[in-house]
Scaffold this active site. Structure first.
Site, PDB file in Angstrom:
ATOM      1  N   CYS A 336       0.827  -1.201   0.000  1.00  5.98           N
ATOM      2  CA  CYS A 336       0.000   0.000   0.000  1.00  5.98           C
ATOM      3  C   CYS A 336       0.865   1.256   0.000  1.00  5.98           C
ATOM      4  O   CYS A 336       1.541   1.528  -0.989  1.00  5.98           O
ATOM      5  CB  CYS A 336      -0.980  -0.036   1.170  1.00  5.98           C
ATOM      6  N   HIS A 439      -3.556  -5.656   0.970  1.00  5.43           N
ATOM      7  CA  HIS A 439      -3.386  -5.973   2.385  1.00  5.43           C
ATOM      8  C   HIS A 439      -3.812  -7.425   2.600  1.00  5.43           C
ATOM      9  O   HIS A 439      -4.709  -7.929   1.930  1.00  5.43           O
ATOM     10  CB  HIS A 439      -4.250  -5.062   3.255  1.00  5.43           C
TER      11      HIS A 439
END
Length: 506
Positions: A336, A439
């Site tokens: 991310c 994630h």
């Protein structure tokens, strides 16, 4: 008939409220009740993405799974995610509402929040037999009580019996209980029907005199003393970063050394949790370059402010140190915000990360990120699209990010081919540098084992060939272990009697 309600409050943050709630969710589900978790307002670094793309506190996602129900945004209608000093992103029913200062939130938003919270709680009351509510911090913060919508106000709204949890590991446990009760008003204190002493270590009989005194002094029964147990269930509070699991091992204690940079605004740090289950793997948190050493794998995690944390990396000397590791052959994995930092450039034309502008990244992947105002929150599946790992290995995960990252040239390839037709991430041709928005990627245990074995192969070590349990199997075992541990150490009959007695007249 409206659902019964049990609320778990604590004498402080990180006393184990989330874990106790998780245990009760599984216990009551095992006992045949339709149970649901609830936390009106949560401040968390780690979040969970619901099946319809809503963002809630990770603890409520975990508790919903323990309760065997599908997580929804009604279980955590308001989520605060710290973004800058004294500024948090406010998420309402799973979607970005606005960034707000602590003062503005307290003065202008809290009372507006109550209808939102009440709408969710009423819906849950009509759909479930029992609601297990989780408080936030302490219910006795005098400077916050008039605007506290996460503790006693919710207990009153749901007619909940309250169990107060104290952490004996911290020291001062008796004072924390007595002090908390003393700072509650009469109607609030009357709702506290039991006390749980958590994280106990040592000889149980040495605590007997203290428990007897506590019950006599308060008139409230101690429902149980929970021995300390280390169960692999995801945390959401930054205080968990200082837990025993993350205390820094010596690099020579493990065959494989993994380091994760402790960014100032780190988020979703539980992404690395699966490595704790891998044999002969040590995971270190690194807060400065003196601690960096020479890891086999360096992970740059997610962050609530990529631009600010990128500047921190540079100011602390990490940029040069990371490039030296790359020259040595160290594998780098960015997730991310960490993925965004690995690129050549980051552009913030809409000032979604602060003052706007642009920044030069670490230039380890030929990608550019442009931040936009719309947050991507979605559960996803995808397949590894390059030969670095097993071709077509299918992975599941979730995305929570602002911005789009574009590959600039042929020196790298997309990392994943997603089921919705998009590509995700980037990976260099030799597989040394990987970036992804996924994630939970390491919760794909076959992928993680393959990554560990590649690190082992590079060091001349034999691969680990023992069977890999799926993440779902591990979580299910953890919920059952936690539930049985709590069940064996509390007076559950007293808890059920609490639920059978209406206290609406208080």
């Amino acid at each position: 008939m409206a659902a019964k309600a049990l609320m778990i409050q604590g004498t402080a943050s990180d006393v184990g409220k989330s874990m106790i709630c998780t245990a009760f969710c599984r216990i009551f589900s095992d006992d045949g009740l339709k149970v649901v978790p609830f936390k009106s307002q949560n401040m968390a670094l780690n979040s969970f993405v619901t099946i319809d793309g809503g963002e809630i506190g990770r603890a409520q996602g975990v508790q919903a799974e323990a309760a065997r129900v599908v997580a929804t945004t009604d279980m955590n209608p308001i989520l605060l995610k710290p973004k800058q000093d004294m500024v948090s992103e406010v998420i309402v029913h799973g979607k970005h509402f606005m960034d707000m200062s602590a003062t503005s939130y307290r003065n202008n938003f809290v009372e507006q929040a109550m209808p939102i919270v009440e709408q969710s709680i009423h819906k849950l009351q009509n759909e479930y037999d029992l609601i297990v509510l989780e408080g936030a911090g302490s219910p006795a913060e005098i400077n916050l009580k008039d605007r506290d919508i996460a503790n006693m106000r919710m207990a009153h709204a749901t007619d909940a019996a309250v169990i107060l949890v104290a952490d004996i590991e911290r020291g001062g446990m008796f004072a924390s209980i007595i002090g908390t009760l003393a700072l509650l008003d009469d109607s609030e204190r009357a709702r506290v029907k039991g006390i749980i002493i958590n994280k106990f270590r040592g000889m149980r009989e040495l605590l007997d005199d203290g428990v007897e005194w506590l019950e006599k002094e308060t008139g409230i029964p101690v429902l149980g003393i929970i021995p300390y147990i280390d169960i692999n269930i995801e945390a959401e509070d930054s205080l968990a970063l200082s837990s025993l699991r993350f205390k820094k091992p010596k690099q020579d204690e493990f065959a494989i050394d993994i380091a994760m940079i402790r960014l100032p605004r780190i988020s979703n740090f539980t992404d690395v949790d699966p490595f704790f289950d891998e044999p002969e793997v040590g995971v270190r948190l690194v807060g400065n370059i003196k601690e960096l050493g020479d890891p086999d794998l360096l992970i740059i995690p997610g962050t609530k402010n990529t631009m600010d944390d990128l500047q921190w990396l540079k100011d602390e000397g990490f940029e040069t140190a990371i490039h030296k590791l790359v020259e040595k052959g160290t594998r780098i994995f960015g997730i991310c915000g960490g993925f965004q930092m690995l690129g050549n450039a980051l552009q913030d034309p809409h000032a979604v990360e602060g003052d706007g502008g642009s920044a030069v990244g670490l230039s380890l992947l030929p990608v550019t990120t442009i931040f936009n105002k719309v947050k991507k929150t979605v559960q996803m599946t995808g397949k590894v699209s390059v030969d670095v790992f097993e071709k077509d290995m299918e992975l599941t995960g979730y995305e929570i990010h602002l911005g789009k990252t574009v590959i600039e040239n042929e020196n790298c390839s997309p990392f994943l081919a997603l089921s919705d037709g998009r590509n995700d991430g980037a990976v260099t041709k030799n597989g040394q540098i990987i970036g992804t928005y996924f994630h939970g990627i390491f919760n794909n245990r076959e992928f993680t084992r393959k990554l560990v074995n590649e690190l082992r192969f590079k060091k001349g070590l034999a691969p680990i060939d023992q069977k890999v349990k799926t993440d779902a199997e591990r979580r299910e075992a953890a919920y059952q272990l936690l539930a049985e541990h709590v069940r064996q150490n509390i007076d559950l009959e007293k808890v059920y009697r609490m639920l059978q007695t209406s206290i609406q007249s208080i």
